[in-house]
Design a protein around this motif. Sequence first.
Motif, PDB file in Angstrom:
ATOM      1  N   SER A 245       0.828  -1.201   0.000  1.00 18.99           N
ATOM      2  CA  SER A 245       0.000   0.000   0.000  1.00 18.99           C
ATOM      3  C   SER A 245       0.867   1.258   0.000  1.00 18.99           C
ATOM      4  CB  SER A 245      -0.913  -0.005   1.231  1.00 18.99           C
ATOM      5  OG  SER A 245      -1.705   1.165   1.282  1.00 18.99           O
ATOM      6  N   LYS A 246       1.919   1.268   0.795  1.00 18.65           N
ATOM      7  CA  LYS A 246       2.808   2.432   0.855  1.00 18.65           C
ATOM      8  C   LYS A 246       3.557   2.626  -0.465  1.00 18.65           C
ATOM      9  CE  LYS A 246       3.673   2.664   5.843  1.00 18.65           C
ATOM     10  NZ  LYS A 246       4.699   2.571   6.913  1.00 18.65           N
ATOM     11  N   LEU A 249       1.062   4.290  -2.761  1.00 18.18           N
ATOM     12  CA  LEU A 249       0.856   5.687  -2.388  1.00 18.18           C
ATOM     13  C   LEU A 249       2.030   6.555  -2.821  1.00 18.18           C
ATOM     14  CD1 LEU A 249      -0.597   5.178   1.201  1.00 18.18           C
ATOM     15  CD2 LEU A 249      -1.772   6.326  -0.651  1.00 18.18           C
ATOM     16  N   LEU A 270      -1.268  -5.158  -5.065  1.00 13.76           N
ATOM     17  CA  LEU A 270      -2.056  -4.506  -4.027  1.00 13.76           C
ATOM     18  C   LEU A 270      -3.201  -5.422  -3.599  1.00 13.76           C
ATOM     19  CD1 LEU A 270      -2.178  -1.767  -2.554  1.00 13.76           C
ATOM     20  CD2 LEU A 270      -3.857  -1.040  -4.261  1.00 13.76           C
ATOM     21  N   LYS A 273      -7.790  -4.702  -3.566  1.00 14.51           N
ATOM     22  CA  LYS A 273      -7.722  -3.426  -4.287  1.00 14.51           C
ATOM     23  C   LYS A 273      -9.089  -2.827  -4.581  1.00 14.51           C
ATOM     24  CE  LYS A 273      -7.336  -5.924  -8.684  1.00 14.51           C
ATOM     25  NZ  LYS A 273      -6.487  -6.150  -9.874  1.00 14.51           N
ATOM     26  N   PHE A 277      -8.428  -1.346   0.203  1.00 15.59           N
ATOM     27  CA  PHE A 277      -7.252  -0.608  -0.248  1.00 15.59           C
ATOM     28  C   PHE A 277      -7.503   0.167  -1.547  1.00 15.59           C
ATOM     29  CE2 PHE A 277      -5.467  -3.514   2.764  1.00 15.59           C
ATOM     30  CZ  PHE A 277      -4.366  -2.850   3.297  1.00 15.59           C
ATOM     31  N   THR A 280      -5.602   3.575  -2.108  1.00 15.80           N
ATOM     32  CA  THR A 280      -4.223   3.565  -2.594  1.00 15.80           C
ATOM     33  C   THR A 280      -4.194   3.488  -4.123  1.00 15.80           C
ATOM     34  OG1 THR A 280      -4.147   1.164  -2.256  1.00 15.80           O
ATOM     35  CG2 THR A 280      -3.277   2.539  -0.508  1.00 15.80           C
ATOM     36  N   THR A 281      -5.171   2.812  -4.715  1.00  9.96           N
ATOM     37  CA  THR A 281      -5.268   2.783  -6.171  1.00  9.96           C
ATOM     38  C   THR A 281      -5.535   4.183  -6.715  1.00  9.96           C
ATOM     39  OG1 THR A 281      -6.136   0.513  -6.123  1.00  9.96           O
ATOM     40  CG2 THR A 281      -6.479   1.765  -8.133  1.00  9.96           C
ATOM     41  N   GLU A 284      -2.381   6.241  -6.409  1.00 11.04           N
ATOM     42  CA  GLU A 284      -1.358   5.860  -7.377  1.00 11.04           C
ATOM     43  C   GLU A 284      -1.696   6.411  -8.765  1.00 11.04           C
ATOM     44  OE1 GLU A 284       1.077   1.867  -8.806  1.00 11.04           O
ATOM     45  OE2 GLU A 284      -1.023   1.677  -8.192  1.00 11.04           O
ATOM     46  N   VAL A 339      -4.578   2.527   5.413  1.00  3.22           N
ATOM     47  CA  VAL A 339      -3.816   2.238   4.195  1.00  3.22           C
ATOM     48  C   VAL A 339      -2.522   3.054   4.124  1.00  3.22           C
ATOM     49  CG1 VAL A 339      -5.901   1.614   2.936  1.00  3.22           C
ATOM     50  CG2 VAL A 339      -5.050   3.956   2.794  1.00  3.22           C
ATOM     51  N   MET A 340      -2.425   4.114   4.950  1.00  5.49           N
ATOM     52  CA  MET A 340      -1.184   4.889   5.001  1.00  5.49           C
ATOM     53  C   MET A 340      -0.238   4.422   6.090  1.00  5.49           C
ATOM     54  SD  MET A 340      -2.312   8.825   4.111  1.00  5.49           S
ATOM     55  CE  MET A 340      -3.639   8.944   5.299  1.00  5.49           C
TER      56      MET A 340
END
Length: 379
Positions: A245-246, A249, A270, A273, A277, A280-281, A284, A339-340
């Motif tokens: 996840s990181k 990001l 991921l 997804k 999460f 995060t998609t 990105e 997620v962060m």
Amino acid sequence: MSYLEYNVKHVPTGLRKVLYLNWPILLLVSAVAGVGFLMLYSVAGGSFRPWSEPQMKRYAMGLSVMVFVAMVPIWFWRSVSGFAYLVSLILLVTVEVMGSVGMGAQRWIDLGFMRLQPSELMKITLVMCLAAYYDWLPTHKTSRPLWVALPVILILLPTFLVLKQPDLGTSILLMTGGAIVMFLAGVHWGYFAAVIGLGVGLVTAVFQSRHTEWQLLNNYQYRRIDTFLDPSSDPLGAGYHITQSKIALGSGGWTGRGFMQGTQSRLNFLPEKHTDFIFTTLAEEFGYIGAVSLLSIYGLIILFCIAAALANKDRFSSLLTLGIASAFFLFFAVNMSMVMGLAPVVGVPLPLVSYGGSAMLVLMVGFGLIQSAHVHRPR
């Protein structure tokens, strides 16, 4: 009375209620749902199936439910609050006895045409019940121990049942959301300070007890804590989700890689997804600007809810609106923190964006209650 209000009063009652809807909230909610459709289309590799199309149908149904709930007078929802809470509690017990199992957890009731997750319903009915309780209770009794104990029991009963499923994320949301309603109702801050003090003391005791004869947790539970604090200590095991996840990001940068160009999601690095999460998609593909834009829309929804609550003279309506807005805030705040890497991974979906039926429908019912409070407020 303004010129607009004067003319609205001469419109038939049904249409007048539609005109009285809080349209900024409705439009902002639809905007967030649109972001969800877009991201689900992306994570499916440019296809409306298997996630985006069903999510659109669910939102259309949820929107109809929201408008229906909004048209029903707020006094009716006040009168059925206790019954709604009781039904949700019975459904949680039913899950414990004969619930469907998925991904190692027993959280759903299979209705044939859909799987209902009663813990999602409890997030709203608990707020309804607490708002009705404090609307009934005289304000001078709000902080008396007996009258504080009753709502605490109302909060702890479903929290215990949800924790047994197991669903740590939802149980935390129930406790926190219930505590916020109690605080907004005017319960003395000393009770909350005592609980926070006990929590800090318990956490300290947990860490101090490690490698002693009176160790409070099992070794594997301490390893989970270590992984949360330092995911790189187990990058292919317990720390895999947050590590990937990181990476997603960070790789988005300021403007992102571009729509449907996210390598972490497209190459299936991921996890989850399309649910937990999905933020995060988005980060990105659309970068920092896209992530902050979504967060800004969420913030505007909260601000309009607060404004609606402050403008309402009815205690139940105000507490209900603020309680549901607080629950909504907790949903996206916990998911984004998770997620962060700022909070443990506890399985909380991103509201109106993550794929899911029960969460979407229940959230739209919640916004319908906010709309009902706004439509039927004293004018």
